[in-house]
Design a protein around this motif. Structure first.
Motif: not given
Length: 262
Positions: A212-229
């Motif tokens: 689940v770590e890659p999915l969690a990293a993607a979700g946090v990056a999008v929500v918290w860091l504003g990374v476009y995914f």
């Protein structure tokens, strides 16, 4: 790594007083520990963080988690056996996932830089080495002992390159808080929780939960860091997650077959 290593070695002393220093008695164990520290611990940390600096946390984490494919390939060569069906399917899905992640489905150009892709793959190779190499040590010593000394030695070995006495940027409260978070939650506690889970559930189940770590990293990056995914990024992430699940199920299948045949 220095700070986390000190914490884990102290933790090992409180749990396995004799075991903590017994690892230094045999030259062969010392050599294996040094290899784990420098080629395993340092490389997996540096390649991962450098990959993040070239792309983003989500992409770097997903790319790192193709590492299990290299683990499967290593044992297939070592044991001189062909992969099973689930492993072939995992390889196919992993290649599609990487393609979607780094190209967004386009055959003309990369969505990330060539350097980011290279260091992401190196991160996956480092993760594979980090997973395979210390198996012998972990059979004889506690995980806290092996990982603690590995972090401490790796941190010491990297000092000439990192030069921690030369501060860069602004070391304010937020910087120290972020640094402390990496030490405690990214290194010490994450290791402790995983090792603790191995006393309650099977290793294959624990590995599956870690996917689940890659999915969690993607979700946090999008929500918290504003990374476009984008859609292709998410689709590629899903393919790589399915790869890890198939590999875990394949491991269970091989164990069941081996037990039934014996």
């Amino acid at each position: 790594m220095l700070c986390a290593g000190v914490i884990l070695v102290i933790f090992s002393l409180t749990r396995n007083n004799k075991d903590t220093f017994r690892i230094w008695r045999k030259p062969s164990d010392v050599i294996q520990l040094l290899l784990f520290a420098v080629l395993g611990m340092v490389s997996v940390q540096f390649t991962y963080f450098y990959s993040i600096s070239l792309s983003n946390a989500a992409t770097a984490t997903v790319l790192q988690y193709i590492g299990p494919m290299f683990v499967v390939a290593f044992y297939a060569i070592k044991n001189r056996r062909w992969p099973i069906v689930s492993e072939y399917a995992s390889l196919f899905l992993a290649m599609i996932g990487i393609f979607l992640l780094v190209t967004h489905g386009s055959f003309d150009q990369l969505a990330i830089s060539e350097a980011a892709l290279l260091w992401g793959i190196l991160s996956a190779l480092s993760l594979a080495f980090y997973t395979i190499q210390p198996v012998g040590l972990l059979r004889r010593f506690s995980p806290a002992t092996v990982t603690g000394w590995g972090m401490l030695i790796g941190g010491l070995a990297f000092i000439p390159f990192s030069e921690p006495w030369k501060f860069q940027g602004s070391w304010d409260f937020e910087a120290f808080a972020a640094f402390g978070y990496i030490i405690m939650f990214g290194s010490v506690l994450s290791f402790y929780f995983f090792s603790k889970s191995l006393t309650r559930i099977e290793a294959s189940t624990a590995s599956l939960l870690c996917s689940v770590e890659p999915l969690a990293a993607a979700g946090v990056a999008v929500v918290w860091l504003g990374v476009y995914f984008g859609p292709m990024d998410w689709l590629g992430t899903v393919f790589i997650l399915v790869t890890i699940i198939l590999l875990t199920l394949g491991t269970k299948e091989k164990k069941a077959t081996a037990q039934s045949s014996s």
